[in-house]
Each structure stands twice: as structure tokens, then as C-alpha cells.
Design a protein around this motif. Structure first.
Motif, short mmCIF file in Angstrom:
data_model
loop_
_atom_site.label_atom_id
_atom_site.label_comp_id
_atom_site.label_asym_id
_atom_site.label_seq_id
_atom_site.Cartn_x
_atom_site.Cartn_y
_atom_site.Cartn_z
N LYS A 1 1.89 -3.79 -5.87
CA LYS A 1 0.99 -3.98 -4.73
C LYS A 1 1.02 -5.43 -4.25
O LYS A 1 0.75 -5.72 -3.08
N ASN B 1 0.71 3.87 -3.04
CA ASN B 1 0.36 5.27 -2.80
C ASN B 1 1.40 6.21 -3.38
O ASN B 1 1.07 7.25 -3.97
N ILE C 1 -2.80 4.94 4.53
CA ILE C 1 -3.11 3.63 5.11
C ILE C 1 -3.24 3.70 6.62
O ILE C 1 -3.92 2.86 7.24
N VAL D 1 0.84 -1.20 0.00
CA VAL D 1 0.00 0.00 0.00
C VAL D 1 0.87 1.25 0.00
O VAL D 1 0.58 2.22 -0.72
#
Length: 273
Positions: free
Chosen positions: A159, A74, A84, A70
């Protein structure tokens, strides 16, 4: 005829369930357990009292290991890196597991999660989560950058293997500088499998693969689980090397397939999404 229809309906229900089942808390717990184990095992060469003397560094690195995909996604898509942290339930879960694995009385929790059957179950559950991350990362990239196929591939691959790309930073926080351990210089199985899965989703997105998405999704899950079991039980680092060796030799004259293909403890415990 009726039996075939009933079988197809059951198959649709099972595949839909696998594709849409909530990953919290069971699958995330397995993922966080393996992430905390990686950080603890990788800290052994920093001194026997490193965990006790640097609890905040261990916690921070465990959070990074658990949520690395994450963080990197991002960064890639221009979202705040700390977004997150709004997911309080995930932070609390990884914090609880970090404490129990590192500081439980007599190391009882650590000994339990190091038990081979427990690690195997956690690794299998982690593969379900990894495919979910790859799928969501691919579609996140497709939504933000429609038509940008390279970014879509990277979105899914990163990811699904965020820890591999952020490992240098995570180790640096604990005082370890290992510039030769990065996914660009030495591509791991987890990075390659994530890229292959992302490419498969791209082919489906382009309607090259006419299979229903839930069937394709579950097929990738099954392949990932089987390959992970090969890593755990056959002691290899990369089950794809035997396939890639002749291709690399033909295209690049590469001896990639001749690399030592024996799994290290870190490799066996890994998945960070």
C-alpha cells in the motif's frame, strides 16, 4: 518540572496531529501531482503528440498511478478492485490535476509543478501520505489476517508503494512493454523503505518496541522525509544502498551496492502509494 510536563503535552499534541490529520486534499494533491508527472514524463518516448492523441489512456494511467496502492491492496485482500472508484472526491481531484498538468494553456501548470521548490514540497508531503498508507495497509492486513505476519508486512509495503508493483500494467496500457522493470526483479528504495517501515510497525504490534505509536509513526515520517530529500538533492536513487551493501555482500556475495546509484527524473518524481 512544569516545563517538562508542558513540553511533553505539546509533543503529544503535535504527534497526535501528524498521525491523525486529514490527508485530503493537501497531501493527496501532492501525491497526485507527482503521479501525473511520472505518467507524462514516462510517455515522452511514445511521441510528441501521445498526450493529445490518447487523452483517455493518459487519464486512466494517471488514476492508476495515483491510486495504485489501493488497487493492489484490494486485489491482495480480496476486495473489489473498483471499490476505490466510489471515492468520487479522489477521482475528481486526480482528474482535475491530470487535465491541468497535461493540457493547461501554454503548459503553465506543468511548468509550475516542475519548478524545483514545488516538487520538493510535493515530495515531502507525499512522504507523510506514504507513511499513512503503510500504517493503514499494515492494520488492514492485521484485521483481515490476524497472526499472519508475512501478509501484514506485504499489506503495508504494497500500500505504501503500489505503483512499483503495478507499473508494468500501467505502462502496458500506454503501449510500453517493460518486463524487466518490476519490484521483484529490481527492488526500489520505495519498496524497501515501505517494507522496513511495515516491519517496524510489526515489531510494535508484537510489543517488541515499547514506544508509543504516535512517536514511532512520527519517527518513521521524519526518516522518510530526510531520505527523500537526500534523493532530491544528492541525486541518488537509493539512500539505503550504502547500508545494505556490506550486508548483502556478507550474506549473498551480492554486488547490489555496486549498481549505479544516480537518480533518474522518474525516480526523483516518484511515490506512488
Amino acid at each position: 518540572m512544569a516545563a517538562n510536563i508542558a513540553t511533553e503535552m505539546l509533543l503529544n499534541q503535535v504527534t497526535d496531529y501528524i498521525m491523525n490529520v486529514s490527508m485530503y486534499p493537501v497531501f493527496f494533491s501532492a501525491h497526485f501531482i507527482l503521479g501525473c508527472l511520472i505518467v507524462r514524463e514516462d510517455s515522452k518516448d511514445l511521441g510528441s503528440k501521445f498526450r493529445q492523441n490518447h487523452p483517455f489512456a493518459m487519464w486512466f494511467c494517471s488514476v492508476i498511478a495515483g491510486l495504485s496502492g489501493v488497487f493492489v491492496a484490494n486485489f491482495l485482500f480480496g476486495n473489489p478492485l473498483v471499490d476505490i472508484l466510489k471515492e468520487h472526491h479522489l477521482i475528481l481531484l486526480v482528474s482535475l490535476l491530470w487535465y491541468l498538468i497535461n493540457y493547461s494553456p501554454y503548459d503553465v501548470v506543468y511548468k509550475i509543478v516542475m519548478f524545483k521548490p514545488v516538487k520538493v514540497i510535493a515530495a515531502v508531503l507525499q512522504e507523510f501520505l506514504r507513511v499513512r498508507f503503510i500504517y493503514l495497509g499494515f492494520h488492514q492486513a492485521a484485521k483481515v489476517y490476524p497472526g499472519a505476519y508475512i501478509i501484514m508486512l506485504l499489506g503495508g509495503a504494497i500500500k505504501g508503494n503500489g505503483y512499483g508493483f503495478i507499473r508494468i500494467v500501467e505502462r502496458l496500457i500506454r503501449g510500453k512493454w517493460t518486463p524487466t522493470t518490476n519490484e521483484i526483479l529490481d527492488v526500489s528504495y520505495f519498496a524497501k523503505s515501505g517494507m522496513y517501515a511495515s516491519f517496524t510497525f510489526l515489531l510494535h504490534h508484537l510489543q517488541v518496541i515499547p514506544l508509543q505509536i504516535q512517536y514511532l509513526y512520527c519517527s518513521i515520517v521524519a526518516i522518510f522525509v530526510c531520505l527523500r530529500l537526500v534523493i532530491l538533492f544528492r541525486g541518488v536513487t537509493d539512500p539505503l544502498l550504502s547500508i545494505e551493501k556490506p550486508v548483502c555482500a556478507f550474506l549473498f556475495g551480492s554486488d547490489t551496492g555496486n549498481k549505479l546509484n544516480v537518480a533518474t527524473p522518474e525516480m526523483k518524481d516518484k511515490k506512488i502509494k
